[in-house]
Design a protein around this motif. Sequence first.
Motif, mmCIF file in Angstrom:
data_model
loop_
_atom_site.group_PDB
_atom_site.id
_atom_site.type_symbol
_atom_site.label_atom_id
_atom_site.label_comp_id
_atom_site.label_asym_id
_atom_site.label_seq_id
_atom_site.Cartn_x
_atom_site.Cartn_y
_atom_site.Cartn_z
ATOM 1 N N TYR A 1 0.844 -1.289 -0.190
ATOM 2 C CA TYR A 1 0.049 0.046 0.108
ATOM 3 C C TYR A 1 0.828 1.136 0.080
ATOM 4 O O TYR A 1 0.816 1.963 0.880
ATOM 5 C CB TYR A 1 -1.006 0.156 1.353
ATOM 6 N N HIS B 1 -3.693 6.268 -1.196
ATOM 7 C CA HIS B 1 -2.833 6.384 0.087
ATOM 8 C C HIS B 1 -2.215 7.650 -0.025
ATOM 9 O O HIS B 1 -1.215 8.220 -0.947
ATOM 10 C CB HIS B 1 -1.876 5.326 0.274
ATOM 11 N N VAL C 1 2.549 6.711 3.901
ATOM 12 C CA VAL C 1 3.072 5.439 3.860
ATOM 13 C C VAL C 1 2.859 4.706 5.412
ATOM 14 O O VAL C 1 2.671 5.310 6.434
ATOM 15 C CB VAL C 1 4.628 5.414 3.824
ATOM 16 N N ASP C 2 2.892 3.298 5.317
ATOM 17 C CA ASP C 2 2.361 2.615 6.444
ATOM 18 C C ASP C 2 3.865 2.076 6.927
ATOM 19 O O ASP C 2 4.346 1.195 6.475
ATOM 20 C CB ASP C 2 1.082 1.560 6.532
ATOM 21 N N HIS D 1 -0.583 -0.237 12.970
ATOM 22 C CA HIS D 1 0.568 0.250 12.087
ATOM 23 C C HIS D 1 0.681 1.977 12.309
ATOM 24 O O HIS D 1 -0.329 2.451 12.697
ATOM 25 C CB HIS D 1 0.536 -0.010 10.744
ATOM 26 N N HIS E 1 0.652 5.366 10.494
ATOM 27 C CA HIS E 1 0.447 5.906 9.052
ATOM 28 C C HIS E 1 1.119 7.300 9.313
ATOM 29 O O HIS E 1 1.058 8.007 10.143
ATOM 30 C CB HIS E 1 -1.039 6.174 8.924
#
Length: 282
Positions: free
Chosen positions: A59, A72, A75-76, A166, A168
Amino acid sequence: MRMFRKIFLALLMAAGCALLGAPAQAQDSASTPIVLENPHYWLARPLKKAASLSAAVGYPYGWHRNHQSPIHHGVDFVNPQGTPVLAAADGTVYYAGSDQERLFGERANFYGNLVIIQHNLEAPEGGRIFTLYGHLSYVAVQSGERVRQGDRIGAVGATGIALGNHLHFEVRIGAAESYFAVRNPELWYAPLPGTGTLIGRLLNADGSKALGIRVTLAAPKRALYTFTYADPSVPRDPALDENFTLADAPAGCYRLRVRGTALDVPVCLRAGQTVFVEARLP
Ligand SMILES: [Zn+2]
């Protein structure tokens, strides 16, 4: 009869010339990768060294996971709940709390508990740099507080719209509260030790940006991949005009490929290097 043979030979020669011309065209379709001398790597990774520090590959920035998620805007970093989240650079906390009543994303309760830091940094294009940390399990700072790079500002969680724990992470330029003021975070932090970063511009044959294309960086023993930005509206770095990045690629030589096409561009990355490549799909 002779006449026909002459015409046939002339046609054959023309075809031969066209065939001979083909490889030259193929070479023209990809510019030589160039090493970027001064990338603006002004931010640190927002997690400790022991944490998972590379962005989740499925992703990336600008991708919508085949329409399963919103495009998106960051970033994760997938890490367990409670993993400390650190300030990416010195600055002042612009906002700390929930987005239940104040809109920072697509809708309310999008980022859950978030922190936004205003940095003492001006982007080369102009505009103050902000970083955003979303889905935190808790927030450890208050609005207006001054922070130094590496200070703990919260912890990884899954608040807001999050599939699992996570962090973000977003970079915003000029407008802390604008969902559309984002840039690709991988353009703002250096590749991890032993790795390099590839920044690319993938074009269709007609010169338009190739949207939502899976790009592979293939080596004999590994293959890395990412996706090009899925929509022309995804904000890009104005100096680079990129439409994909692939950070933290182990140093080595690769072939840049797109499945189902003849694209095959050699790319070598040294540790600490950032390479830019423009490639045109045949
Ligand atoms: Zn995310």
